[in-house]
Design a protein around this motif. Structure first.
Motif, mmCIF file in Angstrom:
data_model
loop_
_atom_site.group_PDB
_atom_site.id
_atom_site.type_symbol
_atom_site.label_atom_id
_atom_site.label_comp_id
_atom_site.label_asym_id
_atom_site.label_seq_id
_atom_site.Cartn_x
_atom_site.Cartn_y
_atom_site.Cartn_z
ATOM 1 N N LEU A 125 0.842 -1.192 0.000
ATOM 2 C CA LEU A 125 0.000 0.000 0.000
ATOM 3 C C LEU A 125 0.878 1.242 0.000
ATOM 4 O O LEU A 125 0.685 2.162 -0.805
ATOM 5 N N ALA A 126 1.867 1.272 0.918
ATOM 6 C CA ALA A 126 2.775 2.427 1.020
ATOM 7 C C ALA A 126 3.538 2.602 -0.294
ATOM 8 O O ALA A 126 3.708 3.727 -0.789
ATOM 9 N N LYS A 127 3.991 1.508 -0.865
ATOM 10 C CA LYS A 127 4.768 1.569 -2.118
ATOM 11 C C LYS A 127 3.920 2.177 -3.231
ATOM 12 O O LYS A 127 4.360 3.088 -3.936
ATOM 13 N N ASN A 128 2.695 1.686 -3.378
ATOM 14 C CA ASN A 128 1.817 2.204 -4.438
ATOM 15 C C ASN A 128 1.518 3.689 -4.236
ATOM 16 O O ASN A 128 1.545 4.472 -5.186
ATOM 17 N N LYS A 129 1.228 4.032 -2.991
ATOM 18 C CA LYS A 129 0.887 5.432 -2.690
ATOM 19 C C LYS A 129 2.077 6.360 -2.956
ATOM 20 O O LYS A 129 1.916 7.446 -3.508
ATOM 21 N N LEU A 130 3.267 5.926 -2.546
ATOM 22 C CA LEU A 130 4.454 6.762 -2.754
ATOM 23 C C LEU A 130 4.794 6.869 -4.231
ATOM 24 O O LEU A 130 5.201 7.939 -4.712
ATOM 25 N N GLU A 131 4.632 5.777 -4.972
ATOM 26 C CA GLU A 131 4.906 5.833 -6.414
ATOM 27 C C GLU A 131 3.935 6.795 -7.100
ATOM 28 O O GLU A 131 4.328 7.543 -8.009
ATOM 29 N N THR A 132 2.691 6.803 -6.661
ATOM 30 C CA THR A 132 1.708 7.748 -7.203
ATOM 31 C C THR A 132 2.117 9.179 -6.879
ATOM 32 O O THR A 132 2.056 10.073 -7.737
ATOM 33 N N LEU A 133 2.577 9.388 -5.643
ATOM 34 C CA LEU A 133 3.037 10.716 -5.204
ATOM 35 C C LEU A 133 4.164 11.211 -6.093
ATOM 36 O O LEU A 133 4.157 12.350 -6.582
ATOM 37 N N PHE A 134 5.143 10.346 -6.364
ATOM 38 C CA PHE A 134 6.292 10.747 -7.178
ATOM 39 C C PHE A 134 5.861 11.018 -8.623
ATOM 40 O O PHE A 134 6.373 11.924 -9.276
ATOM 41 N N ARG A 135 4.892 10.239 -9.107
ATOM 42 C CA ARG A 135 4.392 10.460 -10.478
ATOM 43 C C ARG A 135 3.733 11.828 -10.581
ATOM 44 O O ARG A 135 3.954 12.558 -11.554
ATOM 45 N N LEU A 136 2.945 12.193 -9.573
ATOM 46 C CA LEU A 136 2.287 13.506 -9.558
ATOM 47 C C LEU A 136 3.342 14.615 -9.549
ATOM 48 O O LEU A 136 3.197 15.621 -10.255
ATOM 49 N N GLU A 137 4.398 14.431 -8.747
ATOM 50 C CA GLU A 137 5.472 15.432 -8.684
ATOM 51 C C GLU A 137 6.159 15.567 -10.044
ATOM 52 O O GLU A 137 6.427 16.678 -10.508
ATOM 53 N N GLN A 138 6.432 14.429 -10.675
ATOM 54 C CA GLN A 138 7.107 14.456 -11.985
ATOM 55 C C GLN A 138 6.246 15.168 -13.026
ATOM 56 O O GLN A 138 6.773 15.898 -13.870
ATOM 57 N N GLN A 139 4.936 14.973 -12.966
ATOM 58 C CA GLN A 139 4.025 15.621 -13.920
ATOM 59 C C GLN A 139 4.083 17.139 -13.746
ATOM 60 O O GLN A 139 4.071 17.884 -14.730
ATOM 61 N N ILE A 140 4.144 17.588 -12.492
ATOM 62 C CA ILE A 140 4.197 19.029 -12.220
ATOM 63 C C ILE A 140 5.503 19.610 -12.748
ATOM 64 O O ILE A 140 5.503 20.648 -13.431
ATOM 65 N N VAL A 141 6.609 18.922 -12.471
ATOM 66 C CA VAL A 141 7.923 19.410 -12.918
ATOM 67 C C VAL A 141 7.977 19.409 -14.451
ATOM 68 O O VAL A 141 8.457 20.370 -15.062
ATOM 69 N N ALA A 142 7.421 18.375 -15.086
ATOM 70 C CA ALA A 142 7.429 18.275 -16.551
ATOM 71 C C ALA A 142 6.608 19.412 -17.183
ATOM 72 O O ALA A 142 6.901 19.866 -18.297
ATOM 73 N N ALA A 143 5.593 19.880 -16.434
ATOM 74 C CA ALA A 143 4.741 20.958 -16.939
ATOM 75 C C ALA A 143 5.321 22.335 -16.605
ATOM 76 O O ALA A 143 4.694 23.368 -16.868
ATOM 77 N N GLY A 144 6.527 22.330 -15.993
ATOM 78 C CA GLY A 144 7.203 23.591 -15.702
ATOM 79 C C GLY A 144 6.883 24.177 -14.332
ATOM 80 O O GLY A 144 7.284 25.304 -14.025
ATOM 81 N N GLY A 145 6.165 23.415 -13.500
ATOM 82 C CA GLY A 145 5.806 23.912 -12.170
ATOM 83 C C GLY A 145 6.794 23.472 -11.099
ATOM 84 O O GLY A 145 7.706 22.697 -11.386
ATOM 85 N N SER A 146 6.581 23.971 -9.866
ATOM 86 C CA SER A 146 7.441 23.569 -8.753
ATOM 87 C C SER A 146 6.619 22.757 -7.751
ATOM 88 O O SER A 146 5.389 22.884 -7.715
ATOM 89 N N ILE A 147 7.308 21.960 -6.950
ATOM 90 C CA ILE A 147 6.620 21.110 -5.971
ATOM 91 C C ILE A 147 6.270 21.948 -4.744
ATOM 92 O O ILE A 147 7.172 22.523 -4.132
ATOM 93 N N PRO A 148 4.978 22.042 -4.379
ATOM 94 C CA PRO A 148 4.612 22.826 -3.194
ATOM 95 C C PRO A 148 5.171 22.191 -1.922
ATOM 96 O O PRO A 148 5.276 20.968 -1.835
ATOM 97 N N ILE A 149 5.546 23.067 -0.960
ATOM 98 C CA ILE A 149 6.104 22.552 0.296
ATOM 99 C C ILE A 149 4.967 22.192 1.235
ATOM 100 O O ILE A 149 4.061 22.989 1.460
ATOM 101 N N MET A 150 5.029 20.994 1.802
ATOM 102 C CA MET A 150 3.985 20.520 2.711
ATOM 103 C C MET A 150 4.291 20.930 4.131
ATOM 104 O O MET A 150 5.440 20.884 4.560
ATOM 105 N N GLU A 151 3.233 21.299 4.870
ATOM 106 C CA GLU A 151 3.391 21.494 6.315
ATOM 107 C C GLU A 151 2.295 20.724 7.011
ATOM 108 O O GLU A 151 1.189 20.630 6.501
ATOM 109 N N LEU A 152 2.606 20.197 8.187
ATOM 110 C CA LEU A 152 1.617 19.387 8.904
ATOM 111 C C LEU A 152 0.691 20.271 9.730
ATOM 112 O O LEU A 152 0.712 20.251 10.952
ATOM 113 N N SER A 153 -0.139 21.089 9.044
ATOM 114 C CA SER A 153 -1.006 21.989 9.798
ATOM 115 C C SER A 153 -2.462 21.577 9.685
ATOM 116 O O SER A 153 -3.361 22.305 10.013
#
Lengths: 154, 123
Positions: A125-153
């Motif tokens: 479950l963790a592996k699938n979820k993390l791989e999805t997370l990285f794919r989303l990040e790669q899509q943003i970077v490929a589209a010229g965007g930056s990765i938003p910084i997460m805060e635990l708020s």
């Protein structure tokens, strides 16, 4: 999909991983260690975790399949997996390892078998979820965007 | 301020990478070894460190034996035990081997800063 929308999807998806308990605050520690000098740090460490965990799960399956189970060896493998899952913030994997160690201590073979299935489930479950997370990040970077910084708020 | 040099002693590659990067991020030059025997051998080779982050459970030579051996060799630097062990009895045996500090894993920047603070206070 435009970059802003992708970034919002990423933030929502990441939040869901924390709310579901898949990740804990230690994952944010990991993200804070990533910068321009180490731009792929999170992906590198998580890849190491995947390789290490797969090896340990294979070793656990083999060890528990023996006619005379050596619970010390089982416990040593689970201890390793608990350590690395804790280091990257894979909370549910870590928690399932804690339960597993209790079964090892009790030398309960059925308990260990059940725990192994649980750990495998949580790990995949963790592996699938993390791989999805990285794919989303790669899509943003490929589209010229930056990765938003997460805060635990939340 | 003199540059601090650290030694990471851990058999787990994920932890090695994390601890190495945590130290690097704080500007601390560091080396990584994978068990207590390598930690002892690196000292025999003449290297010196200001801080050792010592894992407890390692093959070949564990953290307790490595700490006792280093202290018997006359190594007086800060040795901080870093382990997932949480029972008092387990921690006590490790501390009595010669640790200056003990932190429960996972190691965070805040925990590492608290260890480094102790080095600055004792020098």
């Amino acid at each position: 999909m435009e970059v802003g929308q992708m970034q919002r999807s990423l933030v929502d998806y990441t939040k869901s991983l924390f709310l579901e308990g898949v990740l804990d605050g230690q994952f944010l520690q990991l993200q804070q260690l990533q910068d321009e000098t180490n731009p792929d740090f999170v992906a590198e460490v998580v890849s190491l975790f995947f390789e290490d965990s797969q090896r340990l799960l294979n070793d656990l399956t083999r060890t528990l399949d023996q006619p005379n189970v050596d619970f010390k060896i089982v416990d040593a493998h689970v201890h390793q997996l608990k350590g690395s899952s804790s280091s990257i913030g894979a909370q549910r994997v870590k928690n399932s390892c804690i339960a597993f160690r209790n079964s090892c201590e009790a030398q309960n073979i059925e308990g260990c078998m059940r725990c192994l299935q649980q750990v495998k489930q949580e790990y995949f479950l963790a592996k699938n979820k993390l791989e999805t997370l990285f794919r989303l990040e790669q899509q943003i970077v490929a589209a010229g965007g930056s990765i938003p910084i997460m805060e635990l708020s939340f | 301020m003199n540059k601090i040099r650290a030694l990471v002693v851990d058999d787990n590659m994920v932890n090695q990478t994390m601890h190495h990067r945590l130290l690097e991020n704080l500007g601390i030059e560091n080396q990584v070894v994978k068990n207590g025997k390598e930690a002892v051998d690196v000292h025999y080779s003449g290297k010196y460190f200001d801080l050792i982050l010592m894992d407890m459970d390692m093959p070949i030579m564990n953290g307790i034996e490595a700490t006792k051996t280093l202290r018997a060799m006359g190594i007086r630097c800060m040795i901080a035990g870093v382990s997932t062990r949480s029972l008092d009895q387990e921690k006590q045996e490790f501390i009595e081997a010669g640790l200056d500090d003990y932190q429960e894993k996972p190691l965070t920047k805040a925990k590492l800063v608290s260890i480094l603070h102790k080095i600055n206070h004792t020098t």
